[in-house]
Design an enzyme around this catalytic site. Structure first.
Site, PDB file in Angstrom:
ATOM      1  N   GLN A 138       0.822  -1.213   0.000  1.00 16.76           N
ATOM      2  CA  GLN A 138       0.000   0.000   0.000  1.00 16.76           C
ATOM      3  C   GLN A 138       0.859   1.268   0.000  1.00 16.76           C
ATOM      4  OE1 GLN A 138      -2.120  -0.783   3.666  1.00 16.76           O
ATOM      5  NE2 GLN A 138      -0.208  -1.394   4.655  1.00 16.76           N
ATOM      6  N   HIS A 184      -8.350   3.693  19.738  1.00 13.76           N
ATOM      7  CA  HIS A 184      -7.612   2.583  20.350  1.00 13.76           C
ATOM      8  C   HIS A 184      -8.202   2.180  21.695  1.00 13.76           C
ATOM      9  CE1 HIS A 184      -4.358   3.989  17.467  1.00 13.76           C
ATOM     10  NE2 HIS A 184      -4.687   2.775  17.088  1.00 13.76           N
ATOM     11  N   GLU A 229       1.147  -8.266  11.849  1.00 19.94           N
ATOM     12  CA  GLU A 229       0.933  -7.129  10.935  1.00 19.94           C
ATOM     13  C   GLU A 229       1.516  -7.526   9.574  1.00 19.94           C
ATOM     14  OE1 GLU A 229      -0.299  -3.744  10.727  1.00 19.94           O
ATOM     15  OE2 GLU A 229       0.531  -4.034   8.718  1.00 19.94           O
ATOM     16  N   GLY A 280      -2.314 -11.701   8.411  1.00 18.28           N
ATOM     17  CA  GLY A 280      -3.153 -12.065   9.554  1.00 18.28           C
ATOM     18  C   GLY A 280      -4.140 -13.178   9.227  1.00 18.28           C
ATOM     19  N   ASP A 315      -7.451  -4.982  14.361  1.00 21.97           N
ATOM     20  CA  ASP A 315      -7.281  -3.549  14.100  1.00 21.97           C
ATOM     21  C   ASP A 315      -6.862  -3.371  12.647  1.00 21.97           C
ATOM     22  OD1 ASP A 315      -6.852  -0.877  14.161  1.00 21.97           O
ATOM     23  OD2 ASP A 315      -5.082  -0.943  15.455  1.00 21.97           O
ATOM     24  N   SER A 359      -7.623  -2.096   8.446  1.00 20.88           N
ATOM     25  CA  SER A 359      -8.157  -0.925   7.725  1.00 20.88           C
ATOM     26  C   SER A 359      -9.440  -1.340   7.006  1.00 20.88           C
ATOM     27  CB  SER A 359      -7.094  -0.322   6.816  1.00 20.88           C
ATOM     28  OG  SER A 359      -6.361  -1.309   6.171  1.00 20.88           O
ATOM     29  N   ASP A 360      -9.842  -0.587   6.003  1.00 23.47           N
ATOM     30  CA  ASP A 360     -11.131  -0.841   5.359  1.00 23.47           C
ATOM     31  C   ASP A 360     -11.055  -2.069   4.434  1.00 23.47           C
ATOM     32  OD1 ASP A 360     -12.236   1.407   6.586  1.00 23.47           O
ATOM     33  OD2 ASP A 360     -11.389   2.722   5.064  1.00 23.47           O
ATOM     34  N   PRO A 388      -5.046  -4.602   1.197  1.00 19.30           N
ATOM     35  CA  PRO A 388      -4.516  -5.720   1.969  1.00 19.30           C
ATOM     36  C   PRO A 388      -5.429  -6.195   3.104  1.00 19.30           C
ATOM     37  CG  PRO A 388      -3.250  -3.714   2.389  1.00 19.30           C
ATOM     38  CD  PRO A 388      -4.183  -3.424   1.251  1.00 19.30           C
TER      39      PRO A 388
HETATM   40  N1  SPD Z   1     -11.556   4.099   7.705  1.00 13.82           N
HETATM   41  C1  SPD Z   1     -10.377   3.730   8.392  1.00 13.82           C
HETATM   42  C2  SPD Z   1     -10.566   2.570   9.321  1.00 13.82           C
HETATM   43  C3  SPD Z   1      -9.260   2.174   9.918  1.00 13.82           C
HETATM   44  C4  SPD Z   1      -9.362   1.387  11.169  1.00 13.82           C
HETATM   45  N2  SPD Z   1      -8.065   1.067  11.715  1.00 13.82           N
HETATM   46  C5  SPD Z   1      -7.252   2.159  12.021  1.00 13.82           C
HETATM   47  C6  SPD Z   1      -5.929   1.759  12.569  1.00 13.82           C
HETATM   48  C7  SPD Z   1      -5.596   2.476  13.820  1.00 13.82           C
HETATM   49  N3  SPD Z   1      -4.719   1.709  14.631  1.00 13.82           N
END
Ligand code: SPD
Length: 283
Positions: A35, A66, A110, A142, A160, A162-163, A167
């Site tokens: 990314q 968090h 990660e 993961g 935790d 992302s969208d 990835p």
């Molecule tokens: N739209 C973004 C969503 C991201 C969620 N995770 C964020 C990582 C922070 N540790």
């Protein structure tokens, strides 16, 4: 581009919605095999991280996200010796987990080592627990880890990611949730970020419904994350039988003395369901 300038960094959701912060200075821009990674200093929230042009976190408001991902699970799981964190490359999630003395081991998986490297360098105020000896950091996918790892079960698993594009896509699949279920102790707790019920209602509903096919107890909860648009954000708590409203008093007392957002009352209130969401999830 890296340098000093006064311009806006916008996360563009559609031709009707964007969220922008005015930038003092671009600090880092690079591309990993997974990314695009960018860090820049903003006037409103200090240093911020974006992955593939999507805001992930910022120094000035990261605690909302968090603390709400970590503490509802950590103050209710019967045992919290072994914790697995999937994603979380900025280090904010493991920092909150490692505040608990009862935690003996945290495995963080990660996919992208470059995110950790960049965050350690530019967002050091978020990842303050990288050197804690209880933390084992693995740079692996993961999804593959959850499906293949032959390890002792975990008391808590925190996702935790992302969208669901790029990835992190596999982190929203039924197969992955089943793999997490397999890795939990019978009294274990799974908590994950479950997107905006305002902007991504279909993704949010699908997460809850998919989890309900796997875990007997699934409860979404809500809060706000200033850097994520549309006001409301969701996380979800899933378990075999552990009720997120049965809070362990000693743990919450210990943790709320140092948190900035999370406390006992916030924990309880966060699980209240808005009427339209209640109807949709019942249907
Ligand atoms: N739209 C973004 C969503 C991201 C969620 N995770 C964020 C990582 C922070 N540790």
């Amino acid at each position: 581009m890296v340098g000093t300038m006064n311009e806006w960094y916008d996360e563009v959701f559609s031709d009707r919605l964007r969220f922008g912060l005015k930038v003092k200075r671009f600090l880092y821009s690079g591309r990993s095999p997974f990314q695009k990674i960018e860090v820049f200093d903003t006037y409103q929230f200090g240093r911020a991280l974006a992955l593939d042009s999507i805001y992930m976190t910022s120094e000035g408001e990261e605690y909302f996200y968090h603390e709400m991902l970590v503490h509802p699970a950590l103050t209710t799981a019967p045992q919290i010796k072994r914790v697995l964190v999937i994603g979380g490359g900025d280090g904010g999630t493991v920092r909150e987990v490692l505040r608990y003395k009862e935690v003996e081991k945290v495995v963080m998986v990660e996919i992208d080592p470059m995110v950790v490297e960049v965050c350690r360098k530019y967002l050091a105020s978020i990842g303050t627990a990288w050197d804690d000896p209880r933390l084992e950091l693995k740079f692996e996918d993961g999804v593959a880890f959850a499906q293949e790892a032959n390890v002792d079960p975990f008391d808590v698993i925190l996702l935790d990611g992302s969208d669901p594009v790029g990835p992190a896509e596999g982190l929203f699949s039924e197969a992955f949730y089943r793999a997490c279920h397999r890795l939990l102790t019978p009294n274990g707790v799974f908590a994950l970020q479950s997107e905006s019920p305002v902007l991504f209602r279909d993704v949010f509903v699908s997460i809850i419904k998919t989890l309900r096919d796997i875990f007997p107890l699934v409860r979404p909860y809500f809060g706000t994350v200033p850097i994520y648009s549309a006001g409301m954000w969701s996380w979800t708590f899933a378990s075999q039988c552990v009720d997120p409203l049965e809070i362990i008093d000693e743990r919450v007392k210990m943790i709320e003395s140092s948190t900035r957002y999370y406390n006992h009352a916030i924990h309880k209130a966060a699980f209240a369901l808005p009427n339209d969401i209640k109807k949709e999830l019942e249907g």
